[in-house]
Design a protein around this motif. Structure first.
Motif, short mmCIF file in Angstrom:
data_model
loop_
_atom_site.label_atom_id
_atom_site.label_comp_id
_atom_site.label_asym_id
_atom_site.label_seq_id
_atom_site.Cartn_x
_atom_site.Cartn_y
_atom_site.Cartn_z
N SER A 78 0.86 -1.18 0.00
CA SER A 78 0.00 0.00 0.00
C SER A 78 0.90 1.23 0.00
O SER A 78 1.64 1.45 0.95
CB SER A 78 -0.90 0.01 1.23
OG SER A 78 -1.47 1.30 1.39
N VAL A 79 0.83 2.01 -1.07
CA VAL A 79 1.69 3.20 -1.19
C VAL A 79 1.42 4.15 -0.03
O VAL A 79 2.35 4.66 0.60
CB VAL A 79 1.47 3.89 -2.55
CG1 VAL A 79 2.22 5.21 -2.63
CG2 VAL A 79 1.90 2.96 -3.68
N PHE A 80 0.16 4.38 0.30
CA PHE A 80 -0.20 5.28 1.38
C PHE A 80 0.37 4.80 2.71
O PHE A 80 1.03 5.56 3.43
CB PHE A 80 -1.72 5.42 1.48
CG PHE A 80 -2.17 6.24 2.64
CD1 PHE A 80 -2.09 7.62 2.60
CD2 PHE A 80 -2.66 5.63 3.79
CE1 PHE A 80 -2.50 8.39 3.69
CE2 PHE A 80 -3.07 6.39 4.87
CZ PHE A 80 -2.99 7.77 4.82
N GLU A 81 0.11 3.56 3.07
CA GLU A 81 0.54 3.04 4.37
C GLU A 81 2.06 3.01 4.50
O GLU A 81 2.61 3.38 5.54
CB GLU A 81 -0.03 1.65 4.62
CG GLU A 81 -1.53 1.63 4.84
CD GLU A 81 -1.97 2.34 6.11
OE1 GLU A 81 -1.19 2.43 7.08
OE2 GLU A 81 -3.12 2.80 6.15
N ASN A 83 4.13 4.89 2.89
CA ASN A 83 4.57 6.27 2.92
C ASN A 83 4.44 6.87 4.31
O ASN A 83 5.38 7.47 4.84
CB ASN A 83 3.76 7.09 1.92
CG ASN A 83 4.54 8.19 1.26
OD1 ASN A 83 5.65 8.50 1.65
ND2 ASN A 83 3.94 8.79 0.26
N ILE A 84 3.27 6.71 4.95
CA ILE A 84 3.10 7.35 6.25
C ILE A 84 3.83 6.63 7.37
O ILE A 84 4.37 7.28 8.27
CB ILE A 84 1.61 7.55 6.61
CG1 ILE A 84 0.86 6.22 6.76
CG2 ILE A 84 0.93 8.46 5.60
CD1 ILE A 84 -0.51 6.35 7.38
N ALA A 126 -2.60 3.18 -5.77
CA ALA A 126 -2.83 2.74 -4.39
C ALA A 126 -1.86 1.62 -4.02
O ALA A 126 -1.40 1.56 -2.88
CB ALA A 126 -4.27 2.27 -4.23
#
Length: 131
Positions: A78-81, A83-84, A126
């Motif tokens: 997951s790019v978002f997860e 990343n954060i 995503a």
């Protein structure tokens, strides 16, 4: 401070190196949001450990990052997860501590994530296989 120490000690005891601790079963767990990347809780906690002056715990976490944090995985993440949790955790740890290992790891991962942002619409993907 006592709550952080309690949480960290139990993560270390039951799930060290894995992404999460299931507190009721006392089992380590690694969700597939991160592919095969391990250590999300360690990276996530670096800034808190530093701010709370938990020096020994910060040192152990830094050593784990140096020796074990590996982004060479053939898996969809997951790019978002990622990343954060990973990029954010590494950059905040670098900003606070000045430890070069965190900057290097953040750059390494950031370069692997770049293709997710090179899309026809400008909206990042995503999911991405970072291999």
């Amino acid at each position: 401070m006592a709550m952080m120490k309690h949480a960290w000690d139990n993560y270390k005891r039951y799930a060290w190196g894995l992404n999460e601790l299931k507190p009721i079963s006392k089992q380590g767990h690694s969700s597939n949001l991160f592919g095969n990347i391990q250590g999300a809780t360690i990276v996530d906690a670096l800034d808190t450990l530093y701010i709370m002056e938990m020096k020994e715990e910060f040192k152990e976490a830094k050593e784990w990052v140096e020796k074990n944090l590996d982004f060479n995985v053939n898996a969809e993440i997951s790019v978002f997860e990622v990343n954060i949790r990973f990029v954010g955790g590494l950059l905040s740890a670098y900003y606070l501590s000045g430890e070069e290992v965190f900057r290097k790891k953040a750059v390494e991962l950031g370069e692997k994530l770049l293709p997710a942002f090179n899309t026809p619409t400008g909206i990042p993907w995503a999911l991405l296989n970072i291999k």
